[in-house]
Design a protein around this motif. Structure first.
Motif, PDB file in Angstrom:
ATOM      1  N   ASN A  10       1.733   6.120  -0.840  1.00 43.17           N
ATOM      2  CA  ASN A  10       2.531   7.397  -1.126  1.00 43.17           C
ATOM      3  C   ASN A  10       3.881   7.202  -0.904  1.00 43.17           C
ATOM      4  N   LEU A  11       4.682   8.113  -0.956  1.00 46.33           N
ATOM      5  CA  LEU A  11       6.072   8.141  -0.884  1.00 46.33           C
ATOM      6  C   LEU A  11       6.867   8.526   0.344  1.00 46.33           C
ATOM      7  N   HIS A  12       5.769   8.806   1.434  1.00 47.16           N
ATOM      8  CA  HIS A  12       6.381   9.449   2.650  1.00 47.16           C
ATOM      9  C   HIS A  12       6.781   8.296   3.445  1.00 47.16           C
ATOM     10  N   THR A  13       8.001   8.256   4.126  1.00 49.36           N
ATOM     11  CA  THR A  13       8.562   7.431   4.993  1.00 49.36           C
ATOM     12  C   THR A  13       8.979   8.057   6.403  1.00 49.36           C
ATOM     13  N   LYS A  14       9.121   6.933   7.377  1.00 47.79           N
ATOM     14  CA  LYS A  14       9.594   7.366   8.639  1.00 47.79           C
ATOM     15  C   LYS A  14      10.494   6.233   9.213  1.00 47.79           C
ATOM     16  N   ASN A  15      11.056   6.318  10.590  1.00 47.61           N
ATOM     17  CA  ASN A  15      11.774   5.430  11.073  1.00 47.61           C
ATOM     18  C   ASN A  15      11.277   4.057  10.967  1.00 47.61           C
ATOM     19  N   ASN A  16      12.044   2.972  10.613  1.00 48.65           N
ATOM     20  CA  ASN A  16      11.584   1.492  10.702  1.00 48.65           C
ATOM     21  C   ASN A  16      10.823   1.287   9.379  1.00 48.65           C
ATOM     22  N   ARG A  25       4.490  -3.984   0.586  1.00 50.21           N
ATOM     23  CA  ARG A  25       3.026  -3.686   1.236  1.00 50.21           C
ATOM     24  C   ARG A  25       1.989  -3.569   0.116  1.00 50.21           C
ATOM     25  N   LEU A  26       2.360  -2.546  -0.936  1.00 48.15           N
ATOM     26  CA  LEU A  26       1.729  -2.208  -1.899  1.00 48.15           C
ATOM     27  C   LEU A  26       1.225  -3.526  -2.856  1.00 48.15           C
ATOM     28  N   MET A  27       2.307  -4.533  -3.107  1.00 52.15           N
ATOM     29  CA  MET A  27       2.229  -5.709  -3.882  1.00 52.15           C
ATOM     30  C   MET A  27       1.247  -6.516  -3.110  1.00 52.15           C
ATOM     31  N   LYS A  28       1.315  -6.636  -1.928  1.00 53.76           N
ATOM     32  CA  LYS A  28       0.439  -7.708  -0.904  1.00 53.76           C
ATOM     33  C   LYS A  28      -0.934  -7.141  -0.946  1.00 53.76           C
ATOM     34  N   HIS A  29      -1.260  -5.938  -0.809  1.00 58.16           N
ATOM     35  CA  HIS A  29      -2.371  -5.470  -0.649  1.00 58.16           C
ATOM     36  C   HIS A  29      -3.401  -5.533  -1.843  1.00 58.16           C
ATOM     37  N   MET A 298       3.207   5.193  -5.799  1.00 54.60           N
ATOM     38  CA  MET A 298       3.335   3.904  -6.492  1.00 54.60           C
ATOM     39  C   MET A 298       1.837   3.147  -6.463  1.00 54.60           C
ATOM     40  N   PHE A 299       1.811   2.672  -7.696  1.00 55.71           N
ATOM     41  CA  PHE A 299       0.575   2.149  -8.045  1.00 55.71           C
ATOM     42  C   PHE A 299       0.572   0.501  -8.499  1.00 55.71           C
ATOM     43  N   ALA A 300      -0.471  -0.193  -8.004  1.00 58.56           N
ATOM     44  CA  ALA A 300      -0.668  -1.630  -8.746  1.00 58.56           C
ATOM     45  C   ALA A 300      -1.791  -2.036  -8.823  1.00 58.56           C
ATOM     46  N   GLU A 364     -11.571   2.092  -8.956  1.00 67.23           N
ATOM     47  CA  GLU A 364     -11.625   2.444  -7.458  1.00 67.23           C
ATOM     48  C   GLU A 364     -10.264   2.476  -7.142  1.00 67.23           C
ATOM     49  N   LEU A 365      -9.736   3.618  -6.577  1.00 65.23           N
ATOM     50  CA  LEU A 365      -8.637   3.736  -6.032  1.00 65.23           C
ATOM     51  C   LEU A 365      -8.467   3.382  -4.626  1.00 65.23           C
ATOM     52  N   ILE A 366      -7.677   2.347  -4.262  1.00 63.61           N
ATOM     53  CA  ILE A 366      -7.658   1.820  -2.819  1.00 63.61           C
ATOM     54  C   ILE A 366      -6.278   2.521  -2.346  1.00 63.61           C
ATOM     55  N   GLU A 367      -6.020   3.290  -1.105  1.00 64.85           N
ATOM     56  CA  GLU A 367      -4.948   3.629  -0.630  1.00 64.85           C
ATOM     57  C   GLU A 367      -4.387   2.710   0.304  1.00 64.85           C
ATOM     58  N   VAL A 368      -3.238   2.290   0.282  1.00 64.53           N
ATOM     59  CA  VAL A 368      -2.617   1.502   1.275  1.00 64.53           C
ATOM     60  C   VAL A 368      -1.801   2.374   2.250  1.00 64.53           C
ATOM     61  N   LYS A 369      -1.786   2.020   3.578  1.00 61.38           N
ATOM     62  CA  LYS A 369      -1.021   2.856   4.506  1.00 61.38           C
ATOM     63  C   LYS A 369       0.578   2.185   4.850  1.00 61.38           C
TER      64      LYS A 369
END
Length: 369
Positions: A10-16, A25-29, A298-300, A364-369
């Motif tokens: 997803n597109l949510h972000t936070k500090n750091n 991270r998405l590409m690596k997962h 974002m999807f990959a 199969e949709l796999i969510e990455v954190k």
């Protein structure tokens, strides 16, 4: 058939954290590092955006992908092919200048830009299409076929002819040379609009079949001799030679799927799609309307068909944005793309992609954190 894996973040972000880190991270997962990039030329197929349009992907995303390829030992370059229509990307010089204007450069992205079908859109390679029903040999930009690895980085949005512009369109239509684009868009052959013709003879000189003839300072094309290669379109300095643009939208979509298969067959490929700024029409427009749905994420995937299907499902699950073309539509079928462009059927590309062995629509949709 086993379901294909599609990864989502997803597109949510936070500090750091930020979107570029999340894309990494998405590409690596999703397994991009399972590809052997060592010293391999890697084409990152992207749409640089028509000048005046602001919905195209920011160059920051291209840099993230290029940096990933470089870190894995590859040699990335950003690429696209010239457009069939008149605009800011119809030849390589205008195309690169448009890319620069929109923020893409070696300094902002960390890699060079190559326009794959050359100066006038005539530098292509004939690539066999396995199981092709409409196209036996696709006309693909040479630099794309010279690459060892192909990565598609796609802005997922609506499209007035294909329903949506996703991975299949980015690969199929986007990697076709100007002649290839004509083949996808047209059932017929090119013609000359006499009022624009200056009788320079460029079309006649490049025609290998003596179909283009200049008489009384005006060119014409003999369709009995013409083989539809489209090179006359590329060389005309006045854009007086026009494609027929008379193919049905369903067949257009199927041809796009066959061109996409020609691009990815026989070498490693990886596909990324960003469902953000989902404008109703293509980034080829010199303007963009407000998005039809909220940003999704974002999807990959390694499977371009599954990726397009997952992105379409994600968009169709979103509520319309107030004031958008979708919100104004009277079509309540829950197919947002058909509601915006009623003459389109995006499923025809997906279904044909499955039929010719390009990919799988079950995922199969796999969510990455």
């Amino acid at each position: 058939m086993e379901k294909s894996k599609v990864y989502f973040i997803n597109l949510h972000t936070k500090n750091n954290d930020n979107l570029q880190k999340k894309l990494t991270r998405l590409m690596k997962h999703a397994g991009i590092d399972t590809i052997d990039f060592s010293k391999k030329f890697t084409a990152i197929k992207i749409h640089f955006g028509e000048p005046g349009n602001l919905a195209y992907l920011r160059p920051n995303y291209a840099k993230t992908v290029a940096d990933m390829v470089t870190s894995l030992g590859g040699r990335p370059f950003l690429t696209d092919c010239n457009t069939l229509y008149v605009g800011g990307r119809k030849n390589a010089l205008d195309h690169i200048e448009s890319a620069y204007v929109n923020g893409f450069s070696p300094f902002s992205t960390g890699c060079h830009i190559l326009i794959a079908d050359g100066l006038k859109g005539t530098d292509d390679i004939l690539v066999p299409v396995e199981n092709g029903e409409y196209v036996k040999e696709a006309k693909i930009g040479r630099a794309i076929m010279d690459a060892d690895i192909i990565i598609s980085l796609t802005h997922f949005k609506g499209h007035e002819a294909t329903g949506f512009g996703g991975t299949l369109k980015n690969l199929g239509m986007g990697c076709g040379s100007r002649a290839g684009k004509m083949e996808m868009h047209s059932a017929g052959k090119p013609h000359v609009e006499a009022e624009d013709c200056i009788g320079c003879g460029a079309c006649s000189r490049i025609c290998a079949h003596e179909a283009a003839v200049v008489k009384d300072k005006k060119a014409s094309i003999d369709h009995n001799k013409c083989v539809g290669c489209g090179r006359c379109i590329g060389v005309c300095p006045q854009d007086a030679v026009k494609a027929a643009s008379d193919e049905s939208n369903d067949i257009l979509n199927r041809k796009i799927a066959e061109y996409a298969k020609a691009v990815v067959d026989g070498r490693p490929s990886f596909h990324i799609s960003l469902v953000i700024d989902v404008s109703p029409y293509c980034d080829c427009h010199g303007e963009n309307d407000i998005p039809i749905v909220p940003d999704v994420g974002m999807f990959a995937s390694f499977d371009p068909v599954a990726l397009d299907t997952a992105c379409a499902d994600a968009v169709n699950a979103q509520p319309p944005i107030a004031g958008s073309l979708l919100a104004k539509s009277t079509d309540h079928s829950h197919d947002h793309f058909h509601a915006v462009s009623p003459d389109t059927n995006w499923k025809s590309a997906v279904e044909h992609g499955v039929k010719i062995g390009l990919g799988n629509s079950e995922y199969e949709l796999i969510e990455v954190k």
